[in-house]
Design a protein around this motif. Structure first.
Motif, PDB file in Angstrom:
ATOM      1  N   LYS A   1       0.839  -1.204   0.000  1.00  0.00           N
ATOM      2  CA  LYS A   1       0.000   0.000   0.000  1.00  0.00           C
ATOM      3  C   LYS A   1       0.877   1.258   0.000  1.00  0.00           C
ATOM      4  CE  LYS A   1      -4.375   0.437   0.539  1.00  0.00           C
ATOM      5  NZ  LYS A   1      -5.296   0.444  -0.597  1.00  0.00           N
ATOM      6  N   ALA A   2       1.965   1.238   0.788  1.00  0.00           N
ATOM      7  CA  ALA A   2       2.883   2.376   0.826  1.00  0.00           C
ATOM      8  C   ALA A   2       3.580   2.559  -0.525  1.00  0.00           C
ATOM      9  CB  ALA A   2       3.920   2.180   1.935  1.00  0.00           C
ATOM     10  N   LEU A   3       3.950   1.455  -1.171  1.00  0.00           N
ATOM     11  CA  LEU A   3       4.565   1.538  -2.498  1.00  0.00           C
ATOM     12  C   LEU A   3       3.580   2.115  -3.506  1.00  0.00           C
ATOM     13  CD1 LEU A   3       7.019   0.923  -4.314  1.00  0.00           C
ATOM     14  CD2 LEU A   3       6.077  -1.375  -4.635  1.00  0.00           C
ATOM     15  N   GLU A   4       2.337   1.664  -3.442  1.00  0.00           N
ATOM     16  CA  GLU A   4       1.305   2.198  -4.339  1.00  0.00           C
ATOM     17  C   GLU A   4       1.121   3.702  -4.123  1.00  0.00           C
ATOM     18  OE1 GLU A   4      -1.646  -1.605  -5.072  1.00  0.00           O
ATOM     19  OE2 GLU A   4      -1.871  -0.484  -3.209  1.00  0.00           O
ATOM     20  N   ALA A   5       1.123   4.119  -2.873  1.00  0.00           N
ATOM     21  CA  ALA A   5       0.972   5.547  -2.572  1.00  0.00           C
ATOM     22  C   ALA A   5       2.175   6.327  -3.096  1.00  0.00           C
ATOM     23  CB  ALA A   5       0.818   5.748  -1.070  1.00  0.00           C
ATOM     24  N   ARG A   6       3.350   5.759  -2.946  1.00  0.00           N
ATOM     25  CA  ARG A   6       4.575   6.410  -3.406  1.00  0.00           C
ATOM     26  C   ARG A   6       4.585   6.579  -4.926  1.00  0.00           C
ATOM     27  NH1 ARG A   6       9.475   6.739  -0.303  1.00  0.00           N
ATOM     28  NH2 ARG A   6      10.949   7.738  -1.677  1.00  0.00           N
ATOM     29  N   LEU A   7       4.106   5.527  -5.628  1.00  0.00           N
ATOM     30  CA  LEU A   7       4.079   5.565  -7.095  1.00  0.00           C
ATOM     31  C   LEU A   7       2.854   6.300  -7.639  1.00  0.00           C
ATOM     32  CD1 LEU A   7       5.192   1.892  -7.815  1.00  0.00           C
ATOM     33  CD2 LEU A   7       6.564   3.964  -8.076  1.00  0.00           C
ATOM     34  N   GLY A   8       1.825   6.396  -6.819  1.00  0.00           N
ATOM     35  CA  GLY A   8       0.600   7.060  -7.255  1.00  0.00           C
ATOM     36  C   GLY A   8      -0.286   6.207  -8.143  1.00  0.00           C
ATOM     37  N   VAL A   9      -0.104   4.877  -8.089  1.00  0.00           N
ATOM     38  CA  VAL A   9      -0.922   3.948  -8.877  1.00  0.00           C
ATOM     39  C   VAL A   9      -1.245   2.719  -8.038  1.00  0.00           C
ATOM     40  CG1 VAL A   9       0.058   4.642 -11.108  1.00  0.00           C
ATOM     41  CG2 VAL A   9       1.076   2.749  -9.867  1.00  0.00           C
ATOM     42  N   GLU A  10      -2.329   2.034  -8.397  1.00  0.00           N
ATOM     43  CA  GLU A  10      -2.632   0.753  -7.767  1.00  0.00           C
ATOM     44  C   GLU A  10      -1.903  -0.339  -8.538  1.00  0.00           C
ATOM     45  OE1 GLU A  10      -6.722  -0.176  -7.236  1.00  0.00           O
ATOM     46  OE2 GLU A  10      -6.983   1.331  -5.676  1.00  0.00           O
TER      47      GLU A  10
ATOM     48  N   ASP B   1      -2.715  -3.287 -14.734  1.00  0.00           N
ATOM     49  CA  ASP B   1      -1.821  -3.059 -15.872  1.00  0.00           C
ATOM     50  C   ASP B   1      -0.507  -2.435 -15.411  1.00  0.00           C
ATOM     51  OD1 ASP B   1      -3.706  -4.090 -17.596  1.00  0.00           O
ATOM     52  OD2 ASP B   1      -4.510  -2.123 -18.173  1.00  0.00           O
ATOM     53  N   GLU B   2      -0.588  -1.520 -14.437  1.00  0.00           N
ATOM     54  CA  GLU B   2       0.620  -0.885 -13.908  1.00  0.00           C
ATOM     55  C   GLU B   2       1.504  -1.909 -13.187  1.00  0.00           C
ATOM     56  OE1 GLU B   2      -2.459   0.241 -13.488  1.00  0.00           O
ATOM     57  OE2 GLU B   2      -2.482   2.215 -14.443  1.00  0.00           O
ATOM     58  N   GLY B   3       0.878  -2.805 -12.424  1.00  0.00           N
ATOM     59  CA  GLY B   3       1.614  -3.862 -11.743  1.00  0.00           C
ATOM     60  C   GLY B   3       2.269  -4.808 -12.736  1.00  0.00           C
ATOM     61  N   GLN B   4       1.530  -5.147 -13.802  1.00  0.00           N
ATOM     62  CA  GLN B   4       2.081  -6.008 -14.859  1.00  0.00           C
ATOM     63  C   GLN B   4       3.292  -5.353 -15.520  1.00  0.00           C
ATOM     64  OE1 GLN B   4       1.409  -9.008 -16.023  1.00  0.00           O
ATOM     65  NE2 GLN B   4      -0.621  -9.534 -15.257  1.00  0.00           N
ATOM     66  N   ALA B   5       3.239  -4.045 -15.685  1.00  0.00           N
ATOM     67  CA  ALA B   5       4.348  -3.327 -16.323  1.00  0.00           C
ATOM     68  C   ALA B   5       5.563  -3.240 -15.404  1.00  0.00           C
ATOM     69  CB  ALA B   5       3.896  -1.921 -16.726  1.00  0.00           C
ATOM     70  N   LEU B   6       5.349  -3.167 -14.083  1.00  0.00           N
ATOM     71  CA  LEU B   6       6.441  -2.998 -13.134  1.00  0.00           C
ATOM     72  C   LEU B   6       7.131  -4.307 -12.772  1.00  0.00           C
ATOM     73  CD1 LEU B   6       8.011  -1.067 -11.290  1.00  0.00           C
ATOM     74  CD2 LEU B   6       6.227  -1.398  -9.566  1.00  0.00           C
TER      75      LEU B   6
END
Length: 124
Positions: free
Chosen positions: A42-51, A64-69
């Motif tokens: 959750k902290a990583l998502e907040a840091r990146l600004g995406v779910e 899709d963002e997780g798949q790309a990362l």
């Protein structure tokens, strides 16, 4: 001002969660609780600004963002893992592998002395 790096613990939590598609299984692998993994992601998502995950009733799904990362993260961990093989050379005097958690100052030194004493006794 935002920090220019991403926390390694959060990246490890994300990578393990992505492989298992489960915070619980990722926590078991990393030897922490499910809540700690969830919090780090959750902290990583907040840091990146995406779910990075869609939370489902029975597990997780990568967005899709997780798949790309995930390929970049997995590749980075793989390179770190293969890189340490060239640095860490076991010696013929090694009794066995020892893994010690990080302890603050004096406690760590005291524990190290006791560990050396026990290893010396075991080697004799």
């Amino acid at each position: 001002m935002a920090k220019p790096y991403l926390p390694l613990s959060a990246l490890r939590a994300f990578e393990a969660s992505a492989r298992h598609l489960s915070f619980t299984k990722a926590g078991m692998e990393l030897r922490v609780g499910q809540a700690a993994i969830s919090h780090q992601v959750k902290a990583l998502e907040a840091r990146l600004g995406v779910e990075l995950f869609r939370r489902l009733p029975r597990g997780l799904a990568l967005t899709d963002e997780g798949q790309a990362l995930i390929p970049a993260i997995a590749e980075s961990f793989s390179r770190l893992h293969s890189g340490d093989r060239g640095v860490v050379q076991p010696s013929s005097r090694d009794v066995g592998a020892v893994r010690e958690r990080s302890l603050p100052g004096r406690r760590q030194r005291r524990r190290g002395r006791h560990l050396r004493d026990r290893l010396a006794l075991a080697a004799t």
